[in-house]
Design an enzyme around this catalytic site. Structure first.
Site, short mmCIF file in Angstrom:
data_model
loop_
_atom_site.label_atom_id
_atom_site.label_comp_id
_atom_site.label_asym_id
_atom_site.label_seq_id
_atom_site.Cartn_x
_atom_site.Cartn_y
_atom_site.Cartn_z
N SER A 135 41.07 1.43 -24.45
CA SER A 135 41.14 -0.17 -23.77
C SER A 135 39.61 -0.90 -23.86
O SER A 135 39.03 -0.04 -24.10
CB SER A 135 41.30 0.20 -22.17
OG SER A 135 41.63 -1.17 -21.32
N TYR A 148 40.97 4.13 -13.93
CA TYR A 148 41.14 3.45 -15.01
C TYR A 148 39.99 3.12 -16.02
O TYR A 148 40.02 4.36 -17.27
CB TYR A 148 41.47 2.41 -14.97
CG TYR A 148 42.17 2.25 -16.46
CD1 TYR A 148 43.38 1.78 -16.08
CD2 TYR A 148 41.93 1.20 -17.21
CE1 TYR A 148 44.68 1.77 -17.49
CE2 TYR A 148 42.32 0.80 -18.14
CZ TYR A 148 43.89 1.00 -18.27
OH TYR A 148 44.63 0.17 -19.26
N1 LIG Z 1 49.14 -3.40 -21.01
C1 LIG Z 1 47.78 -3.96 -20.78
O1 LIG Z 1 46.98 -4.85 -20.99
C2 LIG Z 1 46.85 -2.88 -21.51
C3 LIG Z 1 45.34 -3.36 -22.14
C4 LIG Z 1 44.70 -1.97 -22.85
C5 LIG Z 1 45.39 -0.72 -22.74
N2 LIG Z 1 46.43 -0.74 -21.88
C6 LIG Z 1 47.11 0.62 -22.28
O2 LIG Z 1 48.31 0.87 -23.08
C7 LIG Z 1 48.79 2.22 -22.40
C8 LIG Z 1 49.92 1.38 -22.84
O3 LIG Z 1 50.35 0.25 -21.43
P1 LIG Z 1 51.57 -0.98 -21.45
O4 LIG Z 1 50.56 -1.47 -20.56
O5 LIG Z 1 52.23 -0.39 -22.45
O6 LIG Z 1 52.51 0.26 -19.90
P2 LIG Z 1 54.13 0.01 -19.72
O7 LIG Z 1 53.89 -0.13 -17.82
O8 LIG Z 1 54.65 -0.38 -20.56
O9 LIG Z 1 54.17 1.70 -20.06
C9 LIG Z 1 53.92 2.51 -19.94
C10 LIG Z 1 54.75 4.01 -20.46
O10 LIG Z 1 54.12 5.29 -19.91
C11 LIG Z 1 54.93 5.87 -19.07
N3 LIG Z 1 54.38 6.57 -17.92
C12 LIG Z 1 53.81 6.12 -16.78
N4 LIG Z 1 54.05 7.30 -16.27
C13 LIG Z 1 54.05 8.55 -17.10
C14 LIG Z 1 53.71 9.64 -16.70
N5 LIG Z 1 53.68 11.06 -15.63
N6 LIG Z 1 54.83 10.87 -17.97
C15 LIG Z 1 54.86 10.61 -18.85
N7 LIG Z 1 55.46 8.83 -19.14
C16 LIG Z 1 54.90 7.96 -18.24
C17 LIG Z 1 55.91 4.80 -18.21
O11 LIG Z 1 57.14 5.16 -17.93
C18 LIG Z 1 55.82 3.11 -19.42
O12 LIG Z 1 57.37 3.83 -20.25
C19 LIG Z 1 48.45 3.13 -21.22
O13 LIG Z 1 47.49 4.21 -21.84
C20 LIG Z 1 47.50 1.60 -21.16
O14 LIG Z 1 46.29 2.47 -20.13
C21 LIG Z 1 47.56 -1.95 -21.45
#
Ligand SMILES: NC(=O)c1ccc[n+]([C@@H]2O[C@H](COP(=O)([O-])OP(=O)(O)OC[C@H]3O[C@@H](n4cnc5c(N)ncnc54)[C@H](O)[C@@H]3O)[C@@H](O)[C@H]2O)c1
Length: 253
Positions: A135, A148
């Site tokens: 991120s 985080y």
């Molecule tokens: N959305 C953003 O703005 C953003 C920005 C930078 C980085 N990220 C990173 O991208 C990644 C995905 O985020 P996203 O926005 O797609 O989130 P999201 O909530 O859409 O998806 C996250 C997924 O992780 C799964 N998950 C959560 N806890 C879990 C566990 N204990 N075991 C197995 N699976 C688990 C959830 O069920 C979900 O399917 C994360 O690492 C997040 O930090 C997101």
């Protein structure tokens, strides 16, 4: 592995953690389109199985925060996308220790344990790709996100060490560093902040989330997935230990 230029990942096995939603799901779609055999590792049984069926891939229902169980996991993959993540927002003074530990187990320990599990066979085959979905918060801090930000900074270090150890074996390890991406994780934050500040969701996006960003739009999950897929390509064989921002210019300042 394949001569078909439209399916360069044919014959490759990929594991995408958190592949049932958001960025992970976009990665699953992209890797499938490029010919990979994909396994979604995600916690929610119904969604994971449904998404896997919809996309013709395998489901591994697993709580990746249960890191004791991952110490003995057996996993064979050519591509590992460490993506599963959650968010908790609170000042340090009231941050629940168990929330801090949960985020570190899921977003730092699990990537370590999964890499540890897949690397021996990647080394045997002389080819592997580990992509860590970090991120902007792997490179920059924001208040109230101690767990985080520190987990993502740790992931950056883990990725670089993996790159150094894997280099002689044809294994690359990189981070992708998106700004705010339009996913359920962020849509919940937008709704929460709109309620907390008594403003519209559009105002939260423009005036709170994108203040430091030059391009005033959220990143789309498919844009992140296309970068992840490129990092898995043979063209990216010399890219390792790197962190690629996709943040509309946030970190250019
Ligand atoms: N959305 C953003 O703005 C953003 C920005 C930078 C980085 N990220 C990173 O991208 C990644 C995905 O985020 P996203 O926005 O797609 O989130 P999201 O909530 O859409 O998806 C996250 C997924 O992780 C799964 N998950 C959560 N806890 C879990 C566990 N204990 N075991 C197995 N699976 C688990 C959830 O069920 C979900 O399917 C994360 O690492 C997040 O930090 C997101």
């Amino acid at each position: 592995m394949t001569d078909r230029p439209d399916r360069p990942l044919e014959g490759r096995q990929a594991v995408v953690t958190g592949g049932a939603s958001g960025i992970g799901l976009a990665c699953v779609r992209e890797l499938v389109a490029l010919g990979a055999d994909v396994t979604i590792a995600d916690i929610d049984p119904e969604t994971t199985k449904q998404v896997a069926t919809d996309h013709g891939v395998d489901a591994w229902v697993v709580d990746l925060a249960d890191t004791a169980a991952l110490e003995t996991v057996e996993l064979d993959a050519d591509i590992l996308v460490n993506n599963a993540g959650i968010q908790r927002v609170n000042p340090l003074t009231t941050f629940a220790p168990e929330d801090f530990r949960l985020i570190h187990r899921l977003m730092l320990e699990a990537p370590f344990l999964l890499a540890r599990a897949v690397l021996p066979r990647m080394y045997e085959r002389g080819w592997g790709r580990i992509v860590n979905v970090s991120s902007v918060h792997g490179l920059r801090a924001s208040a109230y996100k101690s767990a985080y930000v520190s987990a993502k900074h740790g992931l950056e270090g883990l990725s670089k060490v993996t790159a150094l150890e894997g280099a002689a074996h044809g294994v690359t390890s990189n981070c992708v560093n998106p700004g705010y991406v339009r996913t359920p994780l962020v849509e919940k934050q937008i709704a929460d902040q709109a309620a907390a500040h008594g403003v519209s969701e559009d105002e939260v996006v423009e005036k709170i989330m994108l203040t430091g960003t030059a391009v005033k739009r959220l990143v789309e999950p498919e844009q992140v997935a296309s970068l992840v897929a490129w990092l898995c390509s043979d063209a990216a064989a010399m890219v390792t230990g790197a962190s690629y921002t996709m943040d509309g210019g946030w970190t250019a300042r």
